[in-house]
Scaffold this active site. Structure first.
Site, PDB file in Angstrom:
ATOM      1  N   SER A  50      28.174  -3.178  18.131  1.00 39.38           N
ATOM      2  CA  SER A  50      28.241  -3.872  19.509  1.00 39.38           C
ATOM      3  C   SER A  50      28.562  -3.097  20.425  1.00 39.38           C
ATOM      4  O   SER A  50      29.121  -1.935  20.352  1.00 39.38           O
ATOM      5  CB  SER A  50      29.125  -4.935  19.348  1.00 39.38           C
ATOM      6  OG  SER A  50      30.578  -4.663  19.166  1.00 39.38           O
ATOM      7  N   ASP A  85      23.867  -3.361  18.759  1.00 38.11           N
ATOM      8  CA  ASP A  85      23.582  -4.771  18.514  1.00 38.11           C
ATOM      9  C   ASP A  85      24.092  -5.527  19.962  1.00 38.11           C
ATOM     10  O   ASP A  85      25.146  -5.335  20.377  1.00 38.11           O
ATOM     11  CB  ASP A  85      24.719  -5.358  17.558  1.00 38.11           C
ATOM     12  CG  ASP A  85      24.512  -6.709  16.968  1.00 38.11           C
ATOM     13  OD1 ASP A  85      23.473  -7.486  16.963  1.00 38.11           O
ATOM     14  OD2 ASP A  85      25.753  -7.291  16.448  1.00 38.11           O
ATOM     15  N   ASP A 106      19.450  -7.710  24.349  1.00 38.62           N
ATOM     16  CA  ASP A 106      19.710  -9.105  24.631  1.00 38.62           C
ATOM     17  C   ASP A 106      19.693  -9.592  26.229  1.00 38.62           C
ATOM     18  O   ASP A 106      20.738  -9.378  26.916  1.00 38.62           O
ATOM     19  CB  ASP A 106      21.226  -9.573  23.965  1.00 38.62           C
ATOM     20  CG  ASP A 106      21.333 -10.825  24.166  1.00 38.62           C
ATOM     21  OD1 ASP A 106      20.437 -11.508  24.508  1.00 38.62           O
ATOM     22  OD2 ASP A 106      22.607 -11.375  23.359  1.00 38.62           O
ATOM     23  N   GLU A 136      16.014 -10.441  22.289  1.00 35.99           N
ATOM     24  CA  GLU A 136      16.043 -11.796  22.104  1.00 35.99           C
ATOM     25  C   GLU A 136      15.666 -12.895  23.068  1.00 35.99           C
ATOM     26  O   GLU A 136      15.596 -12.626  24.132  1.00 35.99           O
ATOM     27  CB  GLU A 136      17.689 -11.837  22.067  1.00 35.99           C
ATOM     28  CG  GLU A 136      18.256 -13.335  21.710  1.00 35.99           C
ATOM     29  CD  GLU A 136      19.785 -13.394  21.275  1.00 35.99           C
ATOM     30  OE1 GLU A 136      20.242 -12.363  20.940  1.00 35.99           O
ATOM     31  OE2 GLU A 136      20.350 -14.390  21.543  1.00 35.99           O
ATOM     32  N   GLY A 179      30.146 -16.053  14.313  1.00 39.35           N
ATOM     33  CA  GLY A 179      31.298 -16.516  13.786  1.00 39.35           C
ATOM     34  C   GLY A 179      31.375 -17.651  12.683  1.00 39.35           C
ATOM     35  O   GLY A 179      30.380 -17.618  11.798  1.00 39.35           O
ATOM     36  N   HIS A 208      20.353 -13.910  13.386  1.00 39.89           N
ATOM     37  CA  HIS A 208      21.869 -13.562  13.752  1.00 39.89           C
ATOM     38  C   HIS A 208      22.714 -14.520  13.150  1.00 39.89           C
ATOM     39  O   HIS A 208      22.394 -15.492  12.483  1.00 39.89           O
ATOM     40  CB  HIS A 208      21.892 -13.488  15.379  1.00 39.89           C
ATOM     41  CG  HIS A 208      21.404 -12.338  15.767  1.00 39.89           C
ATOM     42  ND1 HIS A 208      22.396 -11.336  16.454  1.00 39.89           N
ATOM     43  CD2 HIS A 208      19.915 -12.040  16.182  1.00 39.89           C
ATOM     44  CE1 HIS A 208      21.320 -10.238  16.984  1.00 39.89           C
ATOM     45  NE2 HIS A 208      20.178 -10.562  16.730  1.00 39.89           N
ATOM     46  N   GLY A 210      24.509 -14.164  10.372  1.00 34.22           N
ATOM     47  CA  GLY A 210      24.252 -14.493   8.924  1.00 34.22           C
ATOM     48  C   GLY A 210      25.543 -15.090   8.051  1.00 34.22           C
ATOM     49  O   GLY A 210      25.561 -15.558   7.113  1.00 34.22           O
ATOM     50  N   ASN A 232      28.447  -9.958  10.194  1.00 34.43           N
ATOM     51  CA  ASN A 232      29.705  -9.278  10.992  1.00 34.43           C
ATOM     52  C   ASN A 232      30.956  -9.878  10.351  1.00 34.43           C
ATOM     53  O   ASN A 232      31.844  -9.503   9.693  1.00 34.43           O
ATOM     54  CB  ASN A 232      29.645  -9.383  12.462  1.00 34.43           C
ATOM     55  CG  ASN A 232      30.665  -8.625  13.089  1.00 34.43           C
ATOM     56  OD1 ASN A 232      31.387  -7.724  12.425  1.00 34.43           O
ATOM     57  ND2 ASN A 232      30.868  -8.893  14.299  1.00 34.43           N
ATOM     58  N   THR A 233      31.053 -11.277  10.777  1.00 38.04           N
ATOM     59  CA  THR A 233      32.251 -11.903  10.356  1.00 38.04           C
ATOM     60  C   THR A 233      32.572 -12.047   8.828  1.00 38.04           C
ATOM     61  O   THR A 233      33.983 -11.791   8.715  1.00 38.04           O
ATOM     62  CB  THR A 233      32.158 -13.314  10.988  1.00 38.04           C
ATOM     63  OG1 THR A 233      31.811 -13.406  12.105  1.00 38.04           O
ATOM     64  CG2 THR A 233      33.415 -14.257  10.684  1.00 38.04           C
TER      65      THR A 233
HETATM   66  P1  13P Z   1      28.453 -13.217  12.207  1.00 37.52           P
HETATM   67  O1  13P Z   1      29.691 -12.577  12.876  1.00 37.52           O
HETATM   68  O2  13P Z   1      28.352 -14.737  12.437  1.00 37.52           O
HETATM   69  O3  13P Z   1      27.989 -12.548  10.742  1.00 37.52           O
HETATM   70  O4  13P Z   1      27.061 -12.598  13.332  1.00 37.52           O
HETATM   71  C1  13P Z   1      26.849 -11.143  13.149  1.00 37.52           C
HETATM   72  C2  13P Z   1      25.643 -11.048  14.129  1.00 37.52           C
HETATM   73  O5  13P Z   1      24.869 -11.987  14.323  1.00 37.52           O
HETATM   74  C3  13P Z   1      25.746  -9.627  14.816  1.00 37.52           C
HETATM   75  O6  13P Z   1      24.668  -9.729  15.896  1.00 37.52           O
END
Ligand code: 13P
Length: 289
Positions: A50, A85, A106, A136, A179, A208, A210, A232-233
């Site tokens: 990011s 990202d 984006d 996006e 998140g 996104h 996931g 990510n989260t």
């Molecule tokens: P999460 O943090 O919910 O896994 O999303 C990650 C994401 O979509 C990054 O662009």
């Protein structure tokens, strides 16, 4: 192995009905853990950066160099793309300049005409450099680096318009959020996903948010055309949990357990295990390198 564009790995995944994981990176521990996990499972991988993470890692160029050097050090043989990202218009240009092999623009917060205009320009720029680009349509819910979106479901006609510009893969909101998912989450909108896949005539789609989507839902999304899943989260949560346990068990207090190499190890190992399990059980990208 050199860093590669994400186009080939994603197109192969789309044809083969599996998906490539785009795991966000934050620092050396994240890069090592994700690369080693994917190498162990022989899975291609996308490392998502990011704009905030790029700043944290001392700039786009340092992020590229760190990934390249760590790949060399561990003799990584699986295909790896470094991908911006949720890039802004300016950020995408800077990342391309710094050697990113894939970018996301984006423009979902712009009016659709402006999103199309800027996407078109950046698609041409990315392709002139041989790198892949994601755009996006329709916001992803939740909060990503301060950008807050209500998680609308994308309009298939707008998806077609952006897809027709020649974007390599398309992120479209289908009720997914960044998140943690709330208890009362409605789930993914598979009808809209199927419609988007139909009108874009088989464009690889990106899911996104996931983290926290149940395995069966991710698999259904892959059947309907999703070829890239962003996570990510989930990596942040397993890192934090393993680190908390290490400290609560008092392991930082004896045997030089305060050494950062020891202190950060359980978290990094937890990320590697998560990545290995995820590419195998959720994405089906193990042994596809
Ligand atoms: P999460 O943090 O919910 O896994 O999303 C990650 C994401 O979509 C990054 O662009």
């Amino acid at each position: 192995m050199m860093l590669v564009s994400a186009t080939e790995m994603i197109n192969k995944a789309h044809e083969g009905h599996y998906a490539i994981g785009a795991f966000n990176i934050n620092n050396m521990e994240w890069i090592k853990a994700i690369l080693l996990g994917c190498e162990a499972k022989k899975s291609p991988v996308i490392l998502g950066v990011s704009e905030g993470a790029a700043k944290y890692m001392c700039g786009y160029k340092n992020a590229v160099d760190m990934v390249k050097n760590i790949m060399d050090f561990y003799n990584i043989t699986v295909p790896v793309a470094i991908h911006l990202d949720h890039g802004s218009y300016e950020g995408a240009k800077k990342a391309i300049e710094a050697g990113f092999t894939s970018v996301m623009f984006d423009g979902s917060h712009y009016p659709i005409e402006e999103n199309i205009e800027k996407s078109k320009e950046l698609i041409e720029l990315a392709h002139s450099k041989g790198i892949s680009i994601e755009c996006e349509v329709g916001g992803i819910g939740g909060e990503e680096d301060g950008v807050i979106s209500s998680g609308e479901v994308a309009d298939p006609a707008e998806c077609k318009a952006v897809s027709d510009l020649g974007v390599d893969f398309l992120a479209a909101g289908i009720g997914n959020i960044h998140g943690k998912y709330p208890e009362n989450w409605a789930g993914l909108n598979f009808d809209v996903l199927a419609e988007i896949q139909k009108v874009t005539e088989g464009k690889p789609l990106v899911l996104h948010g996931g983290s926290g989507i149940p395995q069966e839902m991710v698999k259904e999304a892959i059947v309907l055309g999703v070829s890239k899943v962003n996570i990510n989260t989930e990596c942040q949560l397993v890192f934090a949990d393993a680190t908390r346990k290490y400290i609560e068990d008092g392991k930082d207090l004896t045997n030089k357990g305060w050494d950062p190499r020891k202190l950060l190890k359980p978290g990094a190992e937890a990320i590697q295990k998560l990545v290995e399990d995820y590419v195998t059980d959720f994405l089906g990208s193990a042994n596809k390198a």
